[in-house]
Enzyme design. Structure first.
Site, mmCIF file in Angstrom:
data_model
loop_
_atom_site.group_PDB
_atom_site.id
_atom_site.type_symbol
_atom_site.label_atom_id
_atom_site.label_comp_id
_atom_site.label_asym_id
_atom_site.label_seq_id
_atom_site.Cartn_x
_atom_site.Cartn_y
_atom_site.Cartn_z
ATOM 1 N N PRO A 88 0.904 -1.227 -0.123
ATOM 2 C CG PRO A 88 -0.218 -1.136 1.989
ATOM 3 C CD PRO A 88 0.603 -1.949 1.182
ATOM 4 C CD GLU A 115 1.673 -4.514 10.208
ATOM 5 O OE1 GLU A 115 0.601 -5.199 10.501
ATOM 6 O OE2 GLU A 115 1.870 -3.240 9.694
ATOM 7 N NE ARG A 157 -7.894 -6.353 -20.953
ATOM 8 C CZ ARG A 157 -8.160 -5.013 -21.437
ATOM 9 N NH1 ARG A 157 -7.348 -4.317 -21.079
ATOM 10 N NH2 ARG A 157 -8.940 -5.038 -22.394
ATOM 11 C CG ASP A 172 -8.853 -1.462 -22.147
ATOM 12 O OD1 ASP A 172 -9.895 -1.965 -22.785
ATOM 13 O OD2 ASP A 172 -7.732 -1.973 -21.923
#
Ligand SMILES: Nc1ncccc1[N+](=O)[O-]
Length: 235
Positions: A88, A115, A157, A172
């Site tokens: 994150p 963590e 993809r 897209d």
């Protein structure tokens, strides 16, 4: 392209054997190797984590098992792989980053849990890997495996020959190009009417100019509603 994934939950990556990515692996476009980090532990409890220096909640993944796992991958690697560490606290994963990863020869995904991974691992390998800490979004998952599924699908993809219709990459949402910064508008297929709901007649008109204009209008409206940030100032 070769992709290695290291995780304490290798079965979490089983979905990569399905659908689009599974087909790319079967076709030999992707050489996918999933490794169980616990095979690089040698104590009775197969320990992969310990308490953080400096205190604080949770556990940190120990560097030794990672060192053994990544050395083994490097021993069988050609060139300088990109080491992608889902976290994150990394740079944001976008379609542009997916495009960047899709041209790599060799990607190694290190799935941290708890963590995170002892930071010395990324520091130690900075010369032999191109280390890339990437976040798929501002929320906290229990580990990096789900993020790897997201990133591998997004980049797979884009690989030549993987999508039946390469055109569908062009328009897209978020793909670079004329409608680049707009979200895709509504889509429809047969039947022309379903439960009293008709397909917008413009789409049945065969008038490609009108259809393109209508689609842009719908894309703008949707973008204004859900992602005004993509429109910049007064776009
Ligand atoms: N958001 C995340 N939470 C935990 C691990 C990895 C993550 N990420 O975004 O890559």
């Amino acid at each position: 392209m070769r992709i290695d994934v290291v995780s304490i939950f290798p079965d979490y990556l089983a979905p990569l054997g399905l659908s689009l990515v599974g087909k790319a692996v079967a076709a030999g476009t992707l050489d996918l190797r999933v490794h169980d980090l616990r095979e690089c532990t040698h104590d009775r409890h197969r320990t992969v984590d310990d308490t953080p220096y400096g205190g604080g909640p949770g556990m940190v993944m120990k560097p030794e098992p990672w060192g053994e796992a990544l050395d083994a991958i490097l021993d069988s690697a050609a060139g300088r792989p990109r080491l992608v560490v889902p976290t994150p606290s990394g740079r944001r994963f976008t379609q542009e980053v997916a495009t960047e990863l899709a041209v790599a020869e060799h990607l190694v995904f290190a799935c941290g849990r708890y963590e995170g991974i002892d930071s010395r691992v990324m520091a130690h390998y900075a010369d032999r890997f191109e280390v890339d800490e990437i976040s798929i979004g501002d929320y906290v998952l229990a580990g990096g495996e789900a993020a790897v599924l997201v990133m591998v699908e997004a980049l797979a993809r884009l690989l030549p020959g993987v999508l039946g219709n390469p055109e569908s990459v062009v328009d897209d949402s978020f793909a670079p190009g004329a409608m680049a910064a707009l979200l895709e508008g509504p889509v429809y297929t047969k039947p022309p009417e379903w439960r009293g709901l008709a397909v917008p007649e413009v789409l049945l008109s065969g008038d490609h100019g009108r259809i393109a204009a209508w689609r842009r209008e719908q894309a703008l409206a949707r973008t204004e509603r859900f992602r005004p940030d993509l429109l910049g100032d007064g776009a």
